[in-house]
Design a protein around this motif. Structure first.
Motif, mmCIF file in Angstrom:
data_model
loop_
_atom_site.group_PDB
_atom_site.id
_atom_site.type_symbol
_atom_site.label_atom_id
_atom_site.label_comp_id
_atom_site.label_asym_id
_atom_site.label_seq_id
_atom_site.Cartn_x
_atom_site.Cartn_y
_atom_site.Cartn_z
ATOM 1 N N LEU A 157 4.605 15.280 14.082
ATOM 2 C CA LEU A 157 4.555 14.645 15.405
ATOM 3 C C LEU A 157 5.863 13.929 15.710
ATOM 4 O O LEU A 157 6.435 14.087 16.809
ATOM 5 C CB LEU A 157 3.387 13.664 15.449
ATOM 6 C CG LEU A 157 3.191 12.895 16.758
ATOM 7 C CD1 LEU A 157 2.942 13.865 17.909
ATOM 8 C CD2 LEU A 157 2.047 11.897 16.633
ATOM 9 N N VAL A 158 6.354 13.167 14.747
ATOM 10 C CA VAL A 158 7.622 12.449 14.948
ATOM 11 C C VAL A 158 8.763 13.426 15.167
ATOM 12 O O VAL A 158 9.620 13.221 16.047
ATOM 13 C CB VAL A 158 7.906 11.537 13.737
ATOM 14 C CG1 VAL A 158 9.314 10.966 13.811
ATOM 15 C CG2 VAL A 158 6.889 10.417 13.666
ATOM 16 N N TYR A 159 8.774 14.487 14.400
ATOM 17 C CA TYR A 159 9.868 15.467 14.509
ATOM 18 C C TYR A 159 9.898 16.111 15.887
ATOM 19 O O TYR A 159 10.943 16.140 16.553
ATOM 20 C CB TYR A 159 9.702 16.533 13.426
ATOM 21 C CG TYR A 159 10.674 17.682 13.559
ATOM 22 C CD1 TYR A 159 12.019 17.506 13.289
ATOM 23 C CD2 TYR A 159 10.238 18.930 13.972
ATOM 24 C CE1 TYR A 159 12.918 18.555 13.415
ATOM 25 C CE2 TYR A 159 11.127 19.995 14.097
ATOM 26 C CZ TYR A 159 12.459 19.799 13.820
ATOM 27 O OH TYR A 159 13.341 20.837 13.954
ATOM 28 N N PHE A 160 8.777 16.627 16.349
ATOM 29 C CA PHE A 160 8.768 17.372 17.609
ATOM 30 C C PHE A 160 8.946 16.456 18.830
ATOM 31 O O PHE A 160 9.516 16.867 19.842
ATOM 32 C CB PHE A 160 7.475 18.180 17.733
ATOM 33 C CG PHE A 160 7.440 19.390 16.848
ATOM 34 C CD1 PHE A 160 8.343 20.428 17.023
ATOM 35 C CD2 PHE A 160 6.527 19.487 15.813
ATOM 36 C CE1 PHE A 160 8.330 21.540 16.198
ATOM 37 C CE2 PHE A 160 6.501 20.595 14.987
ATOM 38 C CZ PHE A 160 7.400 21.620 15.179
ATOM 39 N N VAL A 161 8.467 15.222 18.742
ATOM 40 C CA VAL A 161 8.592 14.322 19.887
ATOM 41 C C VAL A 161 9.994 13.745 19.995
ATOM 42 O O VAL A 161 10.550 13.607 21.098
ATOM 43 C CB VAL A 161 7.544 13.187 19.807
ATOM 44 C CG1 VAL A 161 7.783 12.144 20.896
ATOM 45 C CG2 VAL A 161 6.139 13.761 19.948
ATOM 46 N N SER A 162 10.606 13.395 18.853
ATOM 47 C CA SER A 162 11.887 12.681 18.891
ATOM 48 C C SER A 162 13.094 13.605 19.029
ATOM 49 O O SER A 162 14.188 13.148 19.379
ATOM 50 C CB SER A 162 12.049 11.825 17.628
ATOM 51 O OG SER A 162 12.064 12.631 16.473
ATOM 52 N N ARG A 163 12.910 14.912 18.758
ATOM 53 C CA ARG A 163 14.036 15.835 18.875
ATOM 54 C C ARG A 163 14.239 16.243 20.328
ATOM 55 O O ARG A 163 13.300 16.562 21.052
ATOM 56 C CB ARG A 163 13.813 17.091 18.040
ATOM 57 C CG ARG A 163 13.727 16.851 16.552
ATOM 58 C CD ARG A 163 15.041 16.445 15.960
ATOM 59 N NE ARG A 163 16.048 17.479 16.082
ATOM 60 C CZ ARG A 163 17.310 17.335 15.716
ATOM 61 N NH1 ARG A 163 17.715 16.197 15.215
ATOM 62 N NH2 ARG A 163 18.166 18.325 15.847
ATOM 63 N N LEU A 200 10.258 4.558 19.277
ATOM 64 C CA LEU A 200 9.044 4.521 20.095
ATOM 65 C C LEU A 200 7.970 5.444 19.532
ATOM 66 O O LEU A 200 6.778 5.117 19.543
ATOM 67 C CB LEU A 200 9.366 4.902 21.542
ATOM 68 C CG LEU A 200 10.198 3.890 22.325
ATOM 69 C CD1 LEU A 200 10.497 4.413 23.730
ATOM 70 C CD2 LEU A 200 9.477 2.552 22.414
ATOM 71 N N THR A 201 8.396 6.599 19.041
ATOM 72 C CA THR A 201 7.438 7.507 18.407
ATOM 73 C C THR A 201 6.832 6.863 17.170
ATOM 74 O O THR A 201 5.621 6.945 16.931
ATOM 75 C CB THR A 201 8.122 8.831 18.019
ATOM 76 O OG1 THR A 201 8.727 9.410 19.178
ATOM 77 C CG2 THR A 201 7.109 9.807 17.444
ATOM 78 N N GLY A 202 7.669 6.209 16.374
ATOM 79 C CA GLY A 202 7.165 5.513 15.195
ATOM 80 C C GLY A 202 6.188 4.411 15.564
ATOM 81 O O GLY A 202 5.153 4.234 14.904
ATOM 82 N N ILE A 203 6.493 3.660 16.625
ATOM 83 C CA ILE A 203 5.569 2.612 17.077
ATOM 84 C C ILE A 203 4.231 3.214 17.487
ATOM 85 O O ILE A 203 3.155 2.699 17.130
ATOM 86 C CB ILE A 203 6.190 1.830 18.259
ATOM 87 C CG1 ILE A 203 7.373 0.992 17.768
ATOM 88 C CG2 ILE A 203 5.149 0.929 18.919
ATOM 89 C CD1 ILE A 203 8.178 0.363 18.885
ATOM 90 N N ALA A 204 4.293 4.330 18.213
ATOM 91 C CA ALA A 204 3.061 4.977 18.674
ATOM 92 C C ALA A 204 2.235 5.497 17.494
ATOM 93 O O ALA A 204 1.015 5.323 17.445
ATOM 94 C CB ALA A 204 3.398 6.117 19.631
ATOM 95 N N VAL A 205 2.911 6.134 16.524
ATOM 96 C CA VAL A 205 2.189 6.669 15.366
ATOM 97 C C VAL A 205 1.593 5.534 14.542
ATOM 98 O O VAL A 205 0.439 5.607 14.091
ATOM 99 C CB VAL A 205 3.128 7.536 14.501
ATOM 100 C CG1 VAL A 205 2.450 7.938 13.196
ATOM 101 C CG2 VAL A 205 3.557 8.781 15.266
ATOM 102 N N ASN A 206 2.364 4.466 14.343
ATOM 103 C CA ASN A 206 1.842 3.321 13.595
ATOM 104 C C ASN A 206 0.653 2.689 14.302
ATOM 105 O O ASN A 206 -0.334 2.290 13.658
ATOM 106 C CB ASN A 206 2.943 2.276 13.394
ATOM 107 C CG ASN A 206 3.851 2.589 12.226
ATOM 108 O OD1 ASN A 206 3.399 2.961 11.157
ATOM 109 N ND2 ASN A 206 5.156 2.440 12.421
#
Length: 352
Positions: free
Chosen positions: A148-154, A166-172
């Motif tokens: 999820l982090v890979y595909f969203v942040s790239r 922001l992706t990390g915040i959302a996943v956490n």
């Protein structure tokens, strides 16, 4: 005349290896000695020699001392070494594939995803895979979080700092909500285990767990080190790496599975221990440079050493209490993370 760069790099690498070896030896001996039952260095050495089939006068006569070393302290030390190495290697690999110095399993939510997977296995009482059950669920959670982090942040072949964070915040946040829900639905015993996973600790380490972590950690380290040259080429840019024969997407997907495996096995047995994968690779990189093969190998030893000292401090900072190790690593890693954020902002001229 200045020494050639390769000679200077080799000298720095040898110096770092000597420092890490000495620090690791001192940390292991101190961890074996310190506790509610004090044990002398000679007794530690004698017990190890006896286990190797060498009887000496240094070996402890008290069976309680022998049991304390081999049932409690040595498994805990070995688990700390394996988990620290796994998290540090996972952090170094994440920074390589994202091309971003802020990527780390705890920061971007991969550890939280693994903890959610482990919590589901605990609450559901999954035992179909034996000792591997919780580890497999933790791996699945960390793999989903990493993907999820890979595909969203790239975006356009690069990772933006803002999007990554922001992706990390959302996943956490999602994993935290999932953990809360699982705790609400679980029974009292499972709830206590899940709370342990959230805090992170090496307490209760056993040799079967050490064996599982050791197998995964060694295999992951060998795999990551073998990919070191490709990571070096990837750091030149995706286009240049492709021209030099690197299958970039295959490299990234394989690395994602590797990160998920290393993070999953660490979280499965010790809970969430944040910032090891952020702090260690940066310190090693500043010491010996960015070449990934040496960086990954040194990070493994550095991560194990850091966790040994963190656990030693956790066991001794409050008399009669065992402070969760995740708290200490966060206290150290938090300010370091702020420093990296500020430096990234200065270099890029903003948060992009």
């Amino acid at each position: 005349m200045a020494a050639p760069r390769s000679v200077r790099h080799r000298g720095r690498s040898l110096t770092l290896a000597a420092i890490l070896a000495l620090a690791l030896l001192v940390g292991v001996v101190a961890s074996a000695m310190v506790g509610q039952l004090p044990i002398s260095p000679s007794e530690v050495l004698g017990s190890v020699l006896r286990a190797l089939g060498i009887d000496t006068a240094l070996a402890p006569d008290d069976p309680i001392v022998e049991s304390t070393l081999w049932v409690v302290r040595f498994p805990r030390i070995a688990l700390g070494l394996g988990v620290g190495a796994a998290l540090a290697v996972a952090g170094a690999v994440m920074q390589a594939i994202f091309g971003n110095p802020l990527a780390e399993p705890g920061v971007v939510g991969v550890s939280s995803g693994a903890a959610l997977g482990a919590a589901i296995a605990i609450a559901a009482g999954v035992t179909v895979l034996g000792n591997w059950s919780i580890a497999v669920f933790a791996f699945a959670g960390s793999l989903l979080a990493t993907l999820l982090v890979y595909f969203v942040s790239r975006s356009n072949g690069r990772t933006e700092v803002v999007t990554l964070l922001l992706t990390g915040i959302a996943v956490n946040a999602f994993a935290g909500a999932g953990l809360a829900l699982v705790q609400f639905l679980a029974d009292t015993s499972s709830r206590e285990q899940i709370v342990f996973w959230q805090l992170g600790s090496l307490a209760g380490a056993r040799w079967p767990e050490v064996a599982i972590v050791a197998v995964v950690c060694i295999a992951g380290l060998v795999a990551a080190a073998s990919l070191g040259h490709r990571y070096d080429l990837l750091s030149l840019g995706e286009r240049n790496a492709r021209h030099l024969g690197v299958n970039v997407e295959a490299l990234r997907m394989g690395s994602i599975v590797l990160v998920a495996l290393l993070t999953g096995v660490a979280v499965a047995f010790c809970g969430i221990i944040a910032f090891v994968g952020l702090v260690v690779p940066h310190i090693i990189r500043m010491a010996i440079g960015p070449r990934h093969r040496g960086l990954i190998i040194a990070s493994a030893f550095g991560g194990g050493t850091l966790l040994i000292y963190a656990d030693l401090l956790a066991r001794t900072i409050i008399p009669g209490a065992d402070l969760p190790i995740g708290i200490l690593t966060s206290l150290v890693g938090g300010p370091f993370f702020f420093f990296l954020l500020a430096r990234q902002r200065r270099r890029s001229g903003g948060w992009a």
